[in-house]
Design a protein around this motif. Sequence first.
Motif, mmCIF file in Angstrom:
data_model
loop_
_atom_site.group_PDB
_atom_site.id
_atom_site.type_symbol
_atom_site.label_atom_id
_atom_site.label_comp_id
_atom_site.label_asym_id
_atom_site.label_seq_id
_atom_site.Cartn_x
_atom_site.Cartn_y
_atom_site.Cartn_z
ATOM 1 N N ILE A 153 -14.964 -11.454 49.010
ATOM 2 C CA ILE A 153 -16.365 -11.325 48.611
ATOM 3 C C ILE A 153 -16.456 -11.562 47.109
ATOM 4 O O ILE A 153 -15.635 -11.040 46.345
ATOM 5 N N ARG A 154 -17.420 -12.370 46.688
ATOM 6 C CA ARG A 154 -17.594 -12.639 45.246
ATOM 7 C C ARG A 154 -18.757 -11.820 44.692
ATOM 8 O O ARG A 154 -19.861 -11.868 45.229
ATOM 9 N N VAL A 155 -18.486 -11.117 43.600
ATOM 10 C CA VAL A 155 -19.483 -10.223 43.019
ATOM 11 C C VAL A 155 -19.664 -10.544 41.539
ATOM 12 O O VAL A 155 -18.685 -10.683 40.811
ATOM 13 N N LEU A 156 -20.904 -10.673 41.097
ATOM 14 C CA LEU A 156 -21.199 -10.785 39.666
ATOM 15 C C LEU A 156 -21.535 -9.396 39.137
ATOM 16 O O LEU A 156 -22.389 -8.712 39.704
ATOM 17 N N ILE A 157 -20.847 -8.965 38.086
ATOM 18 C CA ILE A 157 -21.218 -7.714 37.426
ATOM 19 C C ILE A 157 -21.776 -8.072 36.050
ATOM 20 O O ILE A 157 -21.073 -8.656 35.217
ATOM 21 N N ALA A 158 -23.022 -7.737 35.827
ATOM 22 C CA ALA A 158 -23.681 -8.130 34.584
ATOM 23 C C ALA A 158 -24.369 -6.932 33.945
ATOM 24 O O ALA A 158 -24.807 -6.003 34.630
ATOM 25 N N LYS A 159 -24.483 -6.985 32.626
ATOM 26 C CA LYS A 159 -25.191 -5.934 31.892
ATOM 27 C C LYS A 159 -26.401 -6.549 31.200
ATOM 28 O O LYS A 159 -26.278 -7.196 30.172
#
Lengths: 311, 156
Positions: B24-30
Amino acid sequence: MRLIDEALAGNQRALARLATHIENDTEIGQQAVAALYARTGRAHIVGITGPPGAGKSTLVNALIGQARADGRRVGVLAIDPTSPLSGGAVLGDRIRMLERHGDEGVFIRSLASRGRRGGLAPAISGLIHLLDAVGFDLIIIETVGVGQEEVDAAAVVHTLVLVQMPRSGDAVQVLKAGVLELADIFVVNKADLGGAEELARELRGMVAMAPSESRWRSPVIVCSAVSGQGIDDVLAAIDDHRRYLTDSGELARRQQSIAAAEVKTLVASAVDRLLRDSSASVAPPVEDVAQRRQTPRAAALEIIRSLALNR
Amino acid sequence: MSTSDTGSEAAAGWLAPSERSRPIRVLIAKPGLDGHDRGAKVLARALRDAGFEVIYTGLFQSPEMIATAALQEDVDVVGLSILSGAHLSLFPRIMEALRERGVDDVLVIAGGTIPDEDVPELKRLGVAEVFGPGSSLRSIVEYIRRHAPVRDDIAQ
Ligand code: B12
Ligand SMILES: Nc1nc2c(ncn2[C@@H]2O[C@H](COP(=O)(O)OP(=O)(O)OP(=O)(O)O)[C@@H](O)[C@H]2O)c(=O)[nH]1
Ligand SMILES: [Mg+2]
């Protein structure tokens, strides 16, 4: 295929979807590469390698800016390591390339190494073909940060750039791993921190002494990816190298060795997979080897023959 | 050029499409002006250890940057970490930027210091779930495993 038409028309959503298919070696991915392969061969493919933290991503970001200034479309494939324990990965190269978000002429994709050694990812060749086919002029591959292990990027790119930074102690280590012979351009980054000229002098000495079959003399360029100093020189060296390859006829030879490496990798992975999937058929000769009734080499030959006949 | 390299030749089976599942590909952004990155980093590592591929894009992201990253990386999940209190002004712009780029089938989740009374509004915008301070990392991993969109054209 609709995705292919849309990607060719410049739709980044379709391009990204195709990249996912190619990365995961799906049927759609295989069909896409087959359909697009005839359109490839135009882009200049540049590898950026070097030790962890040398500034590869920051340099890629700066090079994108420089290449965009003269209108070139730039595709980036940035690889970070997969954790062998979990199979997961944190892909962080993009952090340094965020300035480029509003620009349709730039496409950046992060890849996990997924068990491939040598700083690349399993699907790297297919993804290069995709970006090449849809019209990116410059395709930049950022490898995993390399230490002592070998660097395979030379097998998939036209121009290999080795990035180093002063006062890290890694500089000479990386050269020991055999990159000295492979790198077409040496970059000493972080010139703003001092010590860069010393390292550059040391490198120039090593390059001058290295044996070389080609007329190309790998330049050593000092820059700061953060301040932008010397970035024009780095891109100019990359373009010089491309011109050298074309004018000397070496480009054709590189294209052949890139093709050979890709085909061999496919054959090796097919054999790998077959050995994994057909443990039953591999069992009898192995038993004979364990019992000293047959030599390992004879058993291997027997398996190769039976694989060739079985399909 | 032959396009039949996936065709029915006997040997093609050797290079048949992979049936292996993909991470699973996840983007973690702030998003926004928010320097609190501890939670995002802890979460990124936890997701990696759960076998996900995490694209971590660091601090100070505009809605456009987040949406472009989600688009080009073709992620399954967009995770937004926010401790600045600006979620009600930023999230509508992020959801809009995603929509504009056609990124309409990702799971969007959020975490950080988001007061309970704001959660219904975020959900109305399309945020599937909100994980506040003290949420267990395992519950986040489990949530993603259960709710990441299933693509019918790629094995999960
Ligand atoms: C540590 C801290 C700092 C550190 C940050 C260090 C760093 N690099 O992260 C420092 C000292 C720098 C700092 C500075 C400031 N801080 Co501060 N800080 C905190 C504190 C005490 C803890 C945050 C933390 O790291 N928690 C540990 C991590 C692991 O937890 P977490 O981030 O909440 O993440 C968990 C969940 O929220 C969730 N999660 C988080 N993100 C995501 C994303 C997704 C997708 C998912 C699914 C889940 C998820 O999962 C994690 C695991 O459970 C909080 C108070 C608090 N209790 O939250 C205040 C707090 C966040 N800070 C606050 C403020 C005001 C500031 C400052 C403006 C000045 C100040 N008054 O101190 C500056 C601004 C800095 C800046 N540039 O933005 C306020 C914010 C108020 C608001 N939201 O309206 C808080 C809430 C304190 C308060 N009660 O006033 N801070
Ligand atoms: N002072 C200075 N710092 C730089 C320069 N280039 C990069 N850095 C910093 O060096 C650190 C690492 O930069 P990256 O670009 O992420 O390095 P990298 O080689 O891509 O790292 P990995 O991908 O992790 O191997 C960051 O903190 C950058 O800001 C430079 O020219 N000068
Ligand atoms: Mg990097």
